[in-house]
Design an enzyme around this catalytic site. Structure first.
Site, PDB file in Angstrom:
ATOM      1  CG  ASP A  66      52.179  21.347  37.305  1.00  0.00           C
ATOM      2  OD1 ASP A  66      51.933  20.815  38.400  1.00  0.00           O
ATOM      3  OD2 ASP A  66      53.158  21.047  36.595  1.00  0.00           O
ATOM      4  CG  HIS A  97      51.173  16.677  36.415  1.00  0.00           C
ATOM      5  ND1 HIS A  97      52.269  17.374  35.975  1.00  0.00           N
ATOM      6  CD2 HIS A  97      51.292  16.595  37.750  1.00  0.00           C
ATOM      7  CE1 HIS A  97      53.016  17.686  37.002  1.00  0.00           C
ATOM      8  NE2 HIS A  97      52.460  17.216  38.095  1.00  0.00           N
ATOM      9  CD  GLU A 149      47.166  18.723  48.141  1.00  0.00           C
ATOM     10  OE1 GLU A 149      48.366  18.538  48.460  1.00  0.00           O
ATOM     11  OE2 GLU A 149      46.215  18.330  48.828  1.00  0.00           O
ATOM     12  CG  ASN A 198      47.008  16.382  39.413  1.00  0.00           C
ATOM     13  OD1 ASN A 198      47.284  17.288  38.654  1.00  0.00           O
ATOM     14  ND2 ASN A 198      47.579  16.233  40.582  1.00  0.00           N
ATOM     15  CG  ASP A 239      45.267  20.349  51.501  1.00  0.00           C
ATOM     16  OD1 ASP A 239      46.415  19.902  51.633  1.00  0.00           O
ATOM     17  OD2 ASP A 239      44.408  19.842  50.727  1.00  0.00           O
TER      18      ASP A 239
HETATM   19  N1  LIG Z   1      49.678  18.821  39.190  1.00  0.00           N
HETATM   20  C1  LIG Z   1      50.288  18.702  40.375  1.00  0.00           C
HETATM   21  N2  LIG Z   1      49.760  17.875  41.285  1.00  0.00           N
HETATM   22  C2  LIG Z   1      50.355  17.788  42.485  1.00  0.00           C
HETATM   23  C3  LIG Z   1      51.528  18.509  42.791  1.00  0.00           C
HETATM   24  N3  LIG Z   1      51.874  18.209  44.066  1.00  0.00           N
HETATM   25  C4  LIG Z   1      50.959  17.332  44.531  1.00  0.00           C
HETATM   26  N4  LIG Z   1      50.034  17.071  43.585  1.00  0.00           N
HETATM   27  C5  LIG Z   1      48.883  16.152  43.655  1.00  0.00           C
HETATM   28  O1  LIG Z   1      47.964  16.609  44.604  1.00  0.00           O
HETATM   29  C6  LIG Z   1      47.134  15.529  44.958  1.00  0.00           C
HETATM   30  C7  LIG Z   1      46.801  15.601  46.425  1.00  0.00           C
HETATM   31  O2  LIG Z   1      45.874  14.609  46.649  1.00  0.00           O
HETATM   32  P1  LIG Z   1      45.356  14.226  48.087  1.00  0.00           P
HETATM   33  O3  LIG Z   1      46.436  14.398  49.093  1.00  0.00           O
HETATM   34  O4  LIG Z   1      44.711  12.894  47.966  1.00  0.00           O
HETATM   35  O5  LIG Z   1      44.305  15.295  48.453  1.00  0.00           O
HETATM   36  P2  LIG Z   1      43.079  15.924  47.661  1.00  0.00           P
HETATM   37  O6  LIG Z   1      42.747  15.187  46.419  1.00  0.00           O
HETATM   38  O7  LIG Z   1      43.394  17.360  47.485  1.00  0.00           O
HETATM   39  O8  LIG Z   1      41.936  15.675  48.652  1.00  0.00           O
HETATM   40  P3  LIG Z   1      41.668  16.400  50.038  1.00  0.00           P
HETATM   41  O9  LIG Z   1      42.925  17.112  50.465  1.00  0.00           O
HETATM   42  O10 LIG Z   1      41.323  15.290  50.960  1.00  0.00           O
HETATM   43  O11 LIG Z   1      40.544  17.353  49.812  1.00  0.00           O
HETATM   44  C8  LIG Z   1      47.896  14.260  44.628  1.00  0.00           C
HETATM   45  O12 LIG Z   1      47.258  13.612  43.563  1.00  0.00           O
HETATM   46  C9  LIG Z   1      49.251  14.771  44.168  1.00  0.00           C
HETATM   47  O13 LIG Z   1      49.760  13.963  43.145  1.00  0.00           O
HETATM   48  C10 LIG Z   1      52.080  19.345  41.778  1.00  0.00           C
HETATM   49  O14 LIG Z   1      53.107  20.003  41.949  1.00  0.00           O
HETATM   50  N5  LIG Z   1      51.425  19.403  40.599  1.00  0.00           N
END
Ligand SMILES: Nc1nc2c(ncn2[C@@H]2O[C@H](COP(=O)(O)OP(=O)(O)OP(=O)(O)O)[C@@H](O)[C@H]2O)c(=O)[nH]1
Length: 515
Positions: free
Chosen positions: A409, A405, A435, A400, A392
């Protein structure tokens, strides 16, 4: 005039003057009293209709300067009415007191009333309300009560608007993640990919319920559009397939008909030839001389050879027609074959695409699930080592949030490429969603996976990401486990996931192993 009479006259004059002064004073007193009585009667106005009428008559009598004797019955009437009015007034006062008490007690039940207001209300009900002497005394009490009611109402209104605002800005990050995962799993045609990217962008920008519902709606619309287009193209394919099959059928029917005709013609010709041979046979028997025989045979053979030439012609035409017809049928079969092939190709492309993640071009979750179950099945048979890793990206949300965004990506694409490059060819990596990535390392014991996985972690950490001229270091957390006896796919996955959880909770940018 004698001295006595002059004295008497003077006294009389004095008496008249004194009487006049007395009358003037009395008149003034009566006027003042009349005005006062009129004012008093006006101030009593409005309590009772009958009393109002009596007071009006009383005032007019006073204004006209009527005799007390004439006014007296009016006063008596009014006295009677006033006595009744007193009873009505005291009943009204009791009712007023009761309603103030009830309203006050209800107000006490309102939650969240400020302490000061609650104290004022208690004092009002316990003391002020019990010290009432006149109806007017209720006025300040009613004012205070209305003030307290206003306070309570204000409070309720602001609470309502707070809950309204909270409802409007209700957040649901889980819903956002789930929606994004779903959107990532779906395969869309190229022409809607921009639209889908924009929708996904909106999902990552917000976790507000209303916007998420809108995004979900937009995704459904795109899906419905794609399904409609797919159905149209399938229908188009079937229509053209049907058309080609019909043409093929017509060609075959025509050919069959033609062959039947030709067969008939040839049978007739054969019959004719046979008849001619038979006739030739019997004629030769009857011939009496060689010359007769010769001329007979010559004639019959000529006719026979004409029939044979005719038969040859028909046969060769038939051959040609058949050849042409077969050519036609062949062409149509080729067209049919190519149509079926094109469609098959499209289907397999779609299947391929449906197993690929649109953004990173890595296998997607569906593909991972397939492979995961296959590997699990193999493990059940040969018990060979297999390591499962959940990866992860750390604090990805902030990428983002800070850089947008599309920067997010691109980051995912770069990380996906780097991950793919950093693993062995025999390993299988997929984008699990958002992610999060999953890695299967067949034939590798967990202990032996440690070193390559640390290498993977360092590879990502050393990518020189640059956003808006700022150098940014991105790290990943990894949770790894290996399949073991008695596992189910779920239990193995949960173990890797809880190792990842540990990695996240113990500071991120690390690998945690769970036996
Ligand atoms: N740009 C983009 N963002 C994505 C995609 N899929 C998921 N995300 C974003 O990834 C972020 C994941 O955030 P969190 O689950 O809070 O986790 P994190 O910020 O990585 O924090 P930790 O995992 O706790 O370290 C969210 O803001 C989603 O909107 C994608 O395909 N593109």
């Amino acid at each position: 005039m004698t001295k006595n009479s002059a004295l008497l006259e003077k006294k009389l004059e004095q008496t008249i003057k004194a009487r006049k002064a007395l009358e003037t004073a009395r008149k003034h007193q009566v006027d003042v009293l009349t005005q006062f009585a009129a004012k008093l009667s006006l101030s009593c106005k409005g309590q009772d209709v009958a009393l109002d009428n009596q007071l009006a008559k009383f005032r007019s009598a006073l204004q006209k300067g009527m005799d007390f004797i004439e006014v007296e019955p009016l006063i008596e009437n009014m006295n009677e009415t006033l006595k009744n009015q007193e009873a009505v007034n005291s009943a009204n006062r009791r009712a007023l007191e009761l309603s103030i008490m009830t309203a006050g007690k209800q107000l006490q039940k309102v939650k969240g009333l400020p302490d000061d207001g609650r104290r004022k209300l208690r004092h009002l009900l316990d003391h002020e309300l019990t010290n009432i002497n006149t109806t007017n005394d209720y006025i300040p009490i009613l004012e205070k009560l209305s003030e307290l009611y206003q306070q309570a109402l204000q409070l309720k209104l602001s609470q309502a608007s707070v809950t309204d605002d909270t409802r409007q800005s209700q957040k649901n990050p889980e819903f956002a993640t789930e929606l994004l995962n779903l959107a990532n799993e779906l395969t869309f045609d190229e022409d809607v990919s921009q639209e889908v990217t924009a929708i996904k962008g909106n999902i990552t920008l917000t976790d507000d319920i209303d916007s998420l519902l809108n995004a979900a709606l937009s995704i459904i619309r795109v899906i419905v559009k794609s399904i409609a287009r797919e159905r149209q193209s399938a229908q188009g394919f079937l229509v053209s397939l049907n058309q080609t099959l019909e043409e093929l059928n017509t060609s075959i029917v025509e050919t069959t008909k033609h062959s039947q005709n030709v067969n008939k013609q040839i049978t007739n010709l054969n019959k004719r030839i046979e008849a001619k041979i038979n006739s030739l046979n019997s004629q030769t028997q009857k011939a009496t001389s060689i010359s007769e025989l010769k001329s007979l045979v010559d004639g019959e053979l000529k006719l026979l050879s004409q029939d044979l030439i005719e038969r040859e012609r028909i046969e060769s035409e038939d051959k040609k027609a058949l050849y042409e017809s077969f050519e036609k049928i062949n062409d149509r079969i080729n067209v049919l074959e190519s149509k079926v092939n094109t469609y098959k190709k499209r289907l397999s492309e779609q299947r391929y695409k449906s197993l690929l993640d649109g953004l990173t071009k890595l296998p997607n979750r569906t593909a991972f699930d397939d492979r995961f179950h296959q590997e699990f099945h193999l493990f059940g048979i040969n018990k060979s080592d297999i390591t499962l890793v959940v990866i992860d990206v750390d604090h990805f949300k902030s990428i983002n949030d800070k850089y947008g965004h599309s920067a997010g990506d691109k980051t995912l694409q770069v990380i996906a490429r780097a991950l793919k490059k950093a693993i062995r060819k025999t390993d299988f990596i997929a984008r699990y969603g958002g992610e999060e990535f999953v890695l299967l390392m067949p034939g590798l014991h967990l202990e032996h996976a440690k070193q390559p996985l640390e290498k993977v972690r360092n590879t990502i950490k050393s990518i020189p990401f640059k956003f808006k001229e700022t150098q940014v270091q991105i790290t990943i957390s990894l949770g790894a486990t290996q399949f073991k006896e008695g596992d189910t796919p779920l239990s193995a996955f949960d173990r890797a996931d809880s190792a990842l959880y540990e990695a996240k909770n113990s500071g991120r940018d690390r690998l945690c192993l769970r036996e």
